[in-house]
Design an enzyme around this catalytic site. Structure first.
Site, PDB file in Angstrom:
ATOM      1  N   ASN A  29       0.851  -1.192   0.000  1.00 54.78           N
ATOM      2  CA  ASN A  29       0.000   0.000   0.000  1.00 54.78           C
ATOM      3  C   ASN A  29       0.885   1.240   0.000  1.00 54.78           C
ATOM      4  OD1 ASN A  29       0.360  -0.137   3.125  1.00 54.78           O
ATOM      5  ND2 ASN A  29      -0.788  -1.976   2.580  1.00 54.78           N
ATOM      6  N   THR A  43      -8.059  -0.877   0.021  1.00 52.37           N
ATOM      7  CA  THR A  43      -7.788  -2.226   0.531  1.00 52.37           C
ATOM      8  C   THR A  43      -8.139  -3.295  -0.511  1.00 52.37           C
ATOM      9  OG1 THR A  43      -8.177  -3.709   2.410  1.00 52.37           O
ATOM     10  CG2 THR A  43     -10.098  -2.509   1.597  1.00 52.37           C
ATOM     11  N   GLU A  73      -3.738  -0.932   6.437  1.00 52.42           N
ATOM     12  CA  GLU A  73      -2.518  -0.476   7.104  1.00 52.42           C
ATOM     13  C   GLU A  73      -2.429   1.052   7.143  1.00 52.42           C
ATOM     14  OE1 GLU A  73       0.415  -4.120   6.906  1.00 52.42           O
ATOM     15  OE2 GLU A  73      -0.161  -3.561   4.903  1.00 52.42           O
ATOM     16  N   HIS A  91       4.748   0.961   1.413  1.00 53.24           N
ATOM     17  CA  HIS A  91       4.844  -0.289   2.173  1.00 53.24           C
ATOM     18  C   HIS A  91       4.670  -1.444   1.199  1.00 53.24           C
ATOM     19  CE1 HIS A  91       4.282  -3.533   4.879  1.00 53.24           C
ATOM     20  NE2 HIS A  91       3.004  -3.657   4.612  1.00 53.24           N
ATOM     21  N   HIS A  93       5.707  -5.831   0.278  1.00 55.68           N
ATOM     22  CA  HIS A  93       6.151  -7.137   0.769  1.00 55.68           C
ATOM     23  C   HIS A  93       7.092  -7.726  -0.281  1.00 55.68           C
ATOM     24  CE1 HIS A  93       1.738  -7.065   2.357  1.00 55.68           C
ATOM     25  NE2 HIS A  93       2.515  -6.325   3.126  1.00 55.68           N
ATOM     26  N   HIS A 157       6.959  -9.822   7.462  1.00 55.93           N
ATOM     27  CA  HIS A 157       5.910  -9.002   6.864  1.00 55.93           C
ATOM     28  C   HIS A 157       6.421  -8.238   5.632  1.00 55.93           C
ATOM     29  CE1 HIS A 157       2.584  -5.754   7.627  1.00 55.93           C
ATOM     30  NE2 HIS A 157       2.700  -6.088   6.366  1.00 55.93           N
TER      31      HIS A 157
HETATM   32 ZN   LIG Z   1       1.759  -5.263   4.777  1.00 58.37          ZN
END
Ligand SMILES: [Zn+2]
Length: 205
Positions: A29, A43, A73, A91, A93, A157
């Site tokens: 995000n 989301t 988040e 952010h 992953h 994460h």
């Molecule tokens: Zn995350």
């Protein structure tokens, strides 16, 4: 910049993050400052499939107005904007950084610093313990670290970075991913930059 221009900037960044392979599925995000508010990705959506109007406008306290459901988040993002110089939060992953985040790590320094780019824009990357994604605990802990630096690794994460503009936040996320990739390629061989070499680089730039 106005709402429409910022939505365009956010969209460009989302597409770039996808093109660089830093996210997959509906993971990751991104948010940017927009006047006194924040525009954040919604989301449950693939960042590469978003259009301009999908970004959700929220206040710095995370409350939403207008259409859309913001990223779970969002509270972590909001904490980052407590720093007035932060204009963008990324952010992701990304694979190698997240793989690194699954190893037992020194909480003050997740990996050796291999490249000058990483030394300059990341330095010693701290690691937060695993905290549930979307939780207030994670938001508070991340905000505390971001108060003093532009990036942090989140155990099991992913990565959180901030910048004074979209490009800077993205560059830092890329530098972390690249350095983590080198870490796995080397598999314990080779060596990172020494403390002196790192200090010299941060002084020079
Ligand atoms: Zn995350």
């Amino acid at each position: 910049m106005n709402d429409s221009e910022q939505r365009q900037t956010l969209l460009r960044l989302c597409r770039e993050v996808c093109a660089k392979g830093l996210v997959c599925g509906s993971g990751g995000n991104i948010s940017i400052r927009c006047g006194g508010d924040i525009l954040i990705t919604p989301t449950g959506r693939n960042l590469g499939a978003l259009s301009e109007n999908d970004a959700v406008r929220m206040r710095p306290d995370g409350s939403v107005y207008g259409a859309g459901i913001p990223s779970r988040e969002r509270h972590m993002h909001c904490r980052c904007y407590a720093r007035t110089d932060v204009a963008c939060v990324v952010h992701v992953h990304s694979t190698y950084a997240t793989a690194l985040a699954c190893l037992p790590l020194d909480p003050l320094c997740a990996m050796p610093v291999y490249t000058p780019g990483c030394a300059i824009s990341v330095g010693k990357l701290p690691v937060l313990p695993y905290l549930r994604p979307g939780s207030e605990e994670l938001a508070a802990a991340a905000g505390e670290v971001i108060a003093g630096r532009n990036s942090v690794l989140l155990a099991r994460h992913g990565v959180l970075t901030v910048g004074s503009n979209a490009e800077q936040a993205l560059n830092i996320a890329e530098e972390i991913e690249e350095n983590a990739r080198i870490f796995f390629i080397l598999a314990g061989r080779g060596a990172g930059l020494t403390e002196e070499e790192q200090a010299e680089l941060t002084r020079a730039y």
